[in-house]
Design a protein around this motif. Structure first.
Motif, PDB file in Angstrom:
ATOM      1  N   UNK A  60       0.809  -1.228   0.000  1.00  0.00           N
ATOM      2  CA  UNK A  60       0.000   0.000   0.000  1.00  0.00           C
ATOM      3  C   UNK A  60       0.835   1.267   0.000  1.00  0.00           C
ATOM      4  N   UNK A  61       1.896   1.372   0.846  1.00  0.00           N
ATOM      5  CA  UNK A  61       2.706   2.605   0.824  1.00  0.00           C
ATOM      6  C   UNK A  61       3.395   2.843  -0.520  1.00  0.00           C
ATOM      7  N   UNK A  62       3.681   1.760  -1.265  1.00  0.00           N
ATOM      8  CA  UNK A  62       4.385   1.891  -2.548  1.00  0.00           C
ATOM      9  C   UNK A  62       3.485   2.444  -3.650  1.00  0.00           C
ATOM     10  N   UNK A  63       2.179   2.389  -3.437  1.00  0.00           N
ATOM     11  CA  UNK A  63       1.243   2.813  -4.489  1.00  0.00           C
ATOM     12  C   UNK A  63       0.582   4.161  -4.208  1.00  0.00           C
ATOM     13  N   UNK A  64       1.000   4.813  -3.131  1.00  0.00           N
ATOM     14  CA  UNK A  64       0.453   6.137  -2.836  1.00  0.00           C
ATOM     15  C   UNK A  64       0.791   7.097  -3.979  1.00  0.00           C
ATOM     16  N   UNK A  65      -0.219   7.738  -4.541  1.00  0.00           N
ATOM     17  CA  UNK A  65      -0.009   8.686  -5.624  1.00  0.00           C
ATOM     18  C   UNK A  65       0.092   8.066  -7.000  1.00  0.00           C
ATOM     19  N   UNK A  66       0.015   6.753  -7.066  1.00  0.00           N
ATOM     20  CA  UNK A  66       0.091   6.065  -8.352  1.00  0.00           C
ATOM     21  C   UNK A  66      -1.316   5.689  -8.828  1.00  0.00           C
ATOM     22  N   UNK A  67      -1.492   5.441 -10.137  1.00  0.00           N
ATOM     23  CA  UNK A  67      -2.817   5.105 -10.684  1.00  0.00           C
ATOM     24  C   UNK A  67      -3.490   3.921  -9.982  1.00  0.00           C
ATOM     25  N   UNK A  68      -2.688   2.934  -9.607  1.00  0.00           N
ATOM     26  CA  UNK A  68      -3.266   1.740  -8.960  1.00  0.00           C
ATOM     27  C   UNK A  68      -3.560   1.957  -7.480  1.00  0.00           C
ATOM     28  N   UNK A  69      -3.126   3.114  -6.947  1.00  0.00           N
ATOM     29  CA  UNK A  69      -3.257   3.357  -5.508  1.00  0.00           C
ATOM     30  C   UNK A  69      -4.690   3.295  -5.012  1.00  0.00           C
ATOM     31  N   UNK A  70      -5.615   3.850  -5.779  1.00  0.00           N
ATOM     32  CA  UNK A  70      -7.021   3.851  -5.393  1.00  0.00           C
ATOM     33  C   UNK A  70      -7.545   2.424  -5.245  1.00  0.00           C
ATOM     34  N   UNK A  71      -7.219   1.597  -6.226  1.00  0.00           N
ATOM     35  CA  UNK A  71      -7.670   0.205  -6.214  1.00  0.00           C
ATOM     36  C   UNK A  71      -7.055  -0.555  -5.039  1.00  0.00           C
ATOM     37  N   UNK A  99      -8.313  10.323   0.735  1.00  0.00           N
ATOM     38  CA  UNK A  99      -7.351  10.294  -0.372  1.00  0.00           C
ATOM     39  C   UNK A  99      -8.026  10.329  -1.741  1.00  0.00           C
ATOM     40  N   UNK A 100      -9.237   9.758  -1.833  1.00  0.00           N
ATOM     41  CA  UNK A 100      -9.906   9.646  -3.148  1.00  0.00           C
ATOM     42  C   UNK A 100     -11.368  10.094  -3.050  1.00  0.00           C
ATOM     43  N   UNK A 101     -11.600  11.368  -2.736  1.00  0.00           N
ATOM     44  CA  UNK A 101     -12.980  11.864  -2.563  1.00  0.00           C
ATOM     45  C   UNK A 101     -13.822  11.807  -3.827  1.00  0.00           C
ATOM     46  N   UNK A 102     -13.187  11.678  -5.006  1.00  0.00           N
ATOM     47  CA  UNK A 102     -13.941  11.621  -6.260  1.00  0.00           C
ATOM     48  C   UNK A 102     -14.009  10.200  -6.833  1.00  0.00           C
ATOM     49  N   UNK A 103     -13.624   9.242  -6.047  1.00  0.00           N
ATOM     50  CA  UNK A 103     -13.611   7.857  -6.511  1.00  0.00           C
ATOM     51  C   UNK A 103     -15.022   7.339  -6.794  1.00  0.00           C
ATOM     52  N   UNK A 104     -15.123   6.440  -7.758  1.00  0.00           N
ATOM     53  CA  UNK A 104     -16.398   5.761  -8.026  1.00  0.00           C
ATOM     54  C   UNK A 104     -16.809   4.889  -6.836  1.00  0.00           C
TER      55      UNK A 104
END
Length: 277
Positions: A60-71, A99-104
């Protein structure tokens, strides 16, 4: 023949499980983040949330700010939830929402975050801090997502938790009433507690019960009062009876309430006779 086939099948299943565990342990120890991501998602999709969450914890820490981070963050939080680790699920869903207030997935994350606290709510007799948190989260969800597919379930959970808090309040008031049988100051506290409950919870399922037990407490107080306070307190008890009858004419406590009302009227008659002499 059947037993032989069964033995072969069991052997094959054990072999597959052994290979799977071996592969999992290998990925768990290596540094390849992509391999961990692929394995974590595979385990999540298979419903193996216990093993999936260990991998999500690592990546999880490695994906912060990356496209896959939300998933990754949603699966991470949901894995905790499905494992029954509701403290961490609630925390991770809160992180996801921030972190993702506009997420689906924002509606689902908000609902599951609230439900995590709902699952932590203890029985009514214990401290209700977690219940308060859950109610706040549920009410926020209800206010923000009235068209959500989770709206009805959120509403039902909020009603259940509200009733649980009301149950705690009414039981405390009833305990004061019980203790006040031989202690008038405690009986006064009981009446105050019932009054507060009735005022603060006008739609409560325990309203009828609160109105009845207020009659009981007020009658006891009046009957044990000094002469100068007796009339006022008897009239207050009679007002309590009239209130119960006005709102609940077919109350389950009707016989007991009627008995108290008869006693009150008799005492008022005796009092008035004494004053007139």
């Amino acid at each position: 023949m059947f037993l032989k086939m069964r033995s072969i099948l069991l052997f094959c299943c054990a072999a597959v499980l052994l290979v799977s565990c071996s592969e999992y342990q290998k990925v768990l120890k290596e540094t390849d983040v992509k391999a961990k991501y692929d394995m974590a998602e595979k385990l999540y999709e298979e419903g193996d949330y216990k093993r999936a969450v260990r991998l999500f914890e690592q990546i999880a820490p490695q994906y912060v700010g990356k496209p896959q981070g939300e998933r990754v963050m949603f699966f991470f939080a949901d894995s905790y939830f499905k494992n029954g680790d509701y403290y961490l699920a609630g925390y991770q869903f809160e992180r996801f929402i921030k972190s993702y207030p506009r997420s689906d997935k924002i509606q689902e994350a908000s609902f599951l975050g609230a439900k995590s606290y709902y699952m932590l709510s203890p029985r009514y007799s214990l401290d209700q801090t977690e219940t308060d948190k859950a109610l706040l989260k549920l009410q926020t969800f209800i206010n923000n997502y009235s068209e959500s597919e989770f709206f009805e379930e959120a509403n039902a959970m909020a009603k259940e938790l509200t009733a649980k808090k009301e149950k705690k309040e009414i039981e405390i008031a009833k305990q004061f009433n019980k203790l006040g049988e031989f202690n008038l100051p405690v009986l006064i506290s009981a009446i105050t507690a019932f009054d507060n409950f009735i005022t603060d919870n006008p739609g409560s399922i325990y309203r009828e019960e609160a109105l009845y037990y207020r009659i009981e407490a007020a009658t006891r107080l009046a009957l044990n009062s000094t002469f100068d306070k007796k009339q006022e307190r008897l009239e207050d008890a009679l007002d309590s009876y009239n209130t119960l009858m006005r709102y609940f004419p077919e109350t389950e406590f009707k016989k007991q309430a009627d008995d108290y009302a008869e006693t009150i009227r008799e005492e008022l008659s005796v009092y008035n006779t004494s004053v007139s002499k």
